[in-house]
Write an enzyme that holds these catalytic residues in place. Structure first.
Site, mmCIF file in Angstrom:
data_model
loop_
_atom_site.group_PDB
_atom_site.id
_atom_site.type_symbol
_atom_site.label_atom_id
_atom_site.label_comp_id
_atom_site.label_asym_id
_atom_site.label_seq_id
_atom_site.Cartn_x
_atom_site.Cartn_y
_atom_site.Cartn_z
ATOM 1 C CB CYS A 130 -0.884 0.080 1.232
ATOM 2 S SG CYS A 130 -0.167 -0.300 2.752
ATOM 3 C CG HIS A 252 -0.686 4.167 4.641
ATOM 4 N ND1 HIS A 252 -1.339 3.881 5.814
ATOM 5 C CD2 HIS A 252 -0.138 2.997 4.275
ATOM 6 C CE1 HIS A 252 -1.364 2.584 6.197
ATOM 7 N NE2 HIS A 252 -0.797 1.961 5.267
#
Length: 342
Positions: A130, A252
């Site tokens: 990710c 994130h």
């Protein structure tokens, strides 16, 4: 394959599996039949897809008969055990784990970057890490324009990247602190409140994502270099990364300093990033506008901002990129790969 696809999701009840199901529905993927697979304890429960209840089945070796596309998000061990059965049954697998990412025979794909690699599959296509995927959404267009040589990065990773139990742990620890009406400097909680991570995550920052290697880096930190090289077809890319888990529920963020072959200016970088697919340019410090985890959570596009010339690198550019790791970092990217197959 027929026009309508028999799609299976392995790990359907996990945080990423739930998002895979939602992405299939929102993007009107041509699902003719849907099979939801999870552990035995989830079998018999239902999940909704386009207003209809779909019963979850236990993931078994024979679960993939007639399946065209199987989306896996159940961990590397499960992938290693069950993906060979899915491929043998005739399914094309998009795997979200790290199990096959660095296998030379398996394409590792971010569709905005290397969609053509999907054509090389032999039954398995890997979804990238990710943090790597989110970072490359901004780095790739800059690389095309200026030729990236190396990068230094620090990630600020949300707990949902670990899974549902980590989300619950941050929520539980935060509620425990608030319930006790503690003062701001009295935040250390009892040891029994720490289960998922090696240390308390609430009100903390853990420079520890994944397991440590002999080099002192973690596996997560090395994925940026290793996976970046494979996705961008850039075997000489060098990346020094520190990955940090922070008390954010979703999305994130990554601080990047990149050095390029060609001279780069902020204005030229703006022009490149404004037209990049899947990326929003959010950069007006005078109005306090820059990418925020809260703003990109739940959104398909990543966002980039805080562009400035890096004063410590030759031809260097510093920037901040943020993205929803459950979406572009996982479920959305997997569904986009599946779209390349139809």
């Amino acid at each position: 394959m027929s026009q309508l696809k028999h799609v299976a999701i392995a790990g359907a009840t996990g945080a990423v599996g739930v998002e895979m199901l939602r992405c299939l529905e929102q993007r009107n993927f041509p699902v003719g039949q849907l099979t939801l697979l999870a552990s035995a304890r989830s079998a018999g429960k239902t999940m909704k897809f386009k207003g209809t209840d779909v019963t979850i089945k236990e993931l078994k070796a024979d679960s993939f008969e007639g399946v065209d596309i199987a989306l896996f998000s159940a961990g590397g061990g499960i992938s290693k055990e069950f993906i060979p059965h899915a491929v043998k049954a005739g399914a094309v697998v998009v795997d979200n784990s790290s199990a096959y990412r660095m296998d030379d025979s398996v394409p590792l794909v971010v569709p905005e970057i290397n969609a053509d690699d999907v054509k090389k599959h032999k039954g398995i296509i890997a979804n990238p890490n990710c943090t790597t995927a989110i970072t490359l959404m901004a780095l790739w267009p800059l690389h095309q324009a200026f030729g990236v040589k190396r990068l230094f990065a620090s990630s600020y990773q949300a707990v949902s990247g670990t899974g549902a139990q980590a989300i619950e742990e941050l929520e539980r620890q935060t509620r425990e602190w608030a319930k006790a009406e503690r003062k701001w400097d009295d935040v250390r909680l009892p040891a029994d409140q720490v289960k998922v991570y090696p240390h308390q995550i609430a009100f903390n920052a853990l420079p520890h994502v994944d397991s440590f290697l002999d080099s002192g880096y973690t596996k997560e930190e090395m994925k940026m270099e290793n996976e970046g090289r494979k996705i961008m077809h850039h075997p000489t890319l060098r990346a020094s990364v520190t990955c940090v888990r922070v008390p954010v529920f979703r999305a994130h963020s990554v601080a990047v300093s990149a050095e390029f072959e060609k001279p780069v200016t902020v204005e030229a970088a703006y022009e490149v990033l404004r037209t990049a697919k899947g990326l929003d340019l959010v950069d007006d410090p005078t109005l306090k506008k820059y990418p925020l985890a809260l703003d990109v959570a739940g959104k398909d596009n990543c966002a980039v901002g805080r562009l400035r010339l890096d004063c410590a690198l030759d031809n260097g550019l510093a920037f901040w990129v943020a993205g929803d790791q459950l979406l572009k970092g996982a479920a959305l990217n997997a569904v986009q790969i599946a779209e390349c197959l139809v």
